[in-house]
Design an enzyme around this catalytic site. Structure first.
Site, short mmCIF file in Angstrom:
data_model
loop_
_atom_site.label_atom_id
_atom_site.label_comp_id
_atom_site.label_asym_id
_atom_site.label_seq_id
_atom_site.Cartn_x
_atom_site.Cartn_y
_atom_site.Cartn_z
N LYS A 1 5.56 15.84 -1.99
CA LYS A 1 4.51 15.68 -0.95
C LYS A 1 5.18 16.51 0.37
CE LYS A 1 1.77 11.64 -2.34
NZ LYS A 1 1.16 10.16 -1.77
N TYR B 1 -8.31 13.89 -4.49
CA TYR B 1 -8.07 12.34 -4.19
C TYR B 1 -9.58 11.59 -4.06
CZ TYR B 1 -3.21 12.13 -3.08
OH TYR B 1 -1.91 12.12 -3.40
N PHE C 1 -8.10 4.65 4.17
CA PHE C 1 -7.13 5.79 4.50
C PHE C 1 -7.51 7.03 3.97
CE2 PHE C 1 -6.03 3.36 0.54
CZ PHE C 1 -5.77 4.45 -0.36
N THR D 1 4.10 2.25 -4.33
CA THR D 1 3.58 3.13 -3.41
C THR D 1 4.03 2.89 -1.90
OG1 THR D 1 1.48 3.03 -4.79
CG2 THR D 1 1.40 3.77 -2.66
N ASN E 1 4.99 9.25 1.58
CA ASN E 1 5.80 8.37 0.21
C ASN E 1 6.43 9.46 -0.87
OD1 ASN E 1 3.20 8.83 -0.82
ND2 ASN E 1 3.30 6.62 -1.78
N HIS F 1 3.73 11.67 -5.40
CA HIS F 1 2.40 11.25 -6.40
C HIS F 1 2.87 11.18 -7.84
CE1 HIS F 1 -1.80 10.67 -7.73
NE2 HIS F 1 -1.21 11.67 -8.50
N GLU G 1 -5.76 15.44 -13.76
CA GLU G 1 -5.02 15.95 -12.72
C GLU G 1 -4.43 17.17 -12.97
OE1 GLU G 1 -2.63 12.77 -10.93
OE2 GLU G 1 -4.40 11.58 -10.33
#
Ligand code: CMP
Length: 140
Positions: A11, A51, A59, A93, A114, A117, A128
């Site tokens: 990320k 997502y 969120f 997570t 974080n 993913h 994905e």
């Protein structure tokens, strides 16, 4: 145990800190093979589509904003039991709950930033992976 593939994303908090190599080293040391990898900067509509399953969550907008705030590294990881193995290597997570030695315990800044993913099931992994990679880009 079956040979599986899972989708991983390093990320923006990790690309910003120039630690993609450190993350990859932890993945490889755990036995995950990086069989495809590309650095991209996701556009808003791409992050929203990726997502989409979270679109009703409070969120969601922040998540999309964060995931488009800088480059990410999308990758396909291969191993026996790759989906579960990658989730163990990533840790929980929320980094506050992540076990010592996991990527998120080591590097994550917050539940949002974080660092990584990973697909949560074999079924979602196939979806994905298909979102970012064509078959010819994956070299096992
Ligand atoms: P990821 O595995 O990328 O899937 C959805 C992401 O939403 C998750 O990791 C978190 O980084 C992010 N997120 C932000 N806030 C929350 C929250 N309160 N609960 C769960 N996930 C959250």
């Amino acid at each position: 145990m079956a040979l599986e593939r899972t989708l991983s994303i390093i990320k923006p908090d990790a690309t910003r800190r120039n630690i993609t190599g450190k993350v990859n080293a932890m993945l490889e040391e755990a036995g995950l093979r990086i069989v495809a990898q590309r650095r991209i900067w996701m556009r808003k509509h791409e992050a929203e589509a990726f997502y989409a399953v979270h679109k009703e969550r409070p969120f969601f907008n922040d998540l999309v904003q964060f995931m488009t705030s800088g480059p990410v590294v999308v990758q396909v990881l291969e191993a026996d039991d790759a989906v579960a193995l990658n989730r163990r290597v990533m840790g929980a997570t929320n980094p506050a709950d992540a076990d010592e030695g996991t990527i998120r315990h080591t590097f994550a800044e917050s539940i949002e930033a974080n660092s990584v993913h990973g697909s949560d099931s074999v079924e979602n992994a196939a979806i994905e992976i298909g979102y970012f990679f064509s078959g010819t880009e994956i070299v096992g």
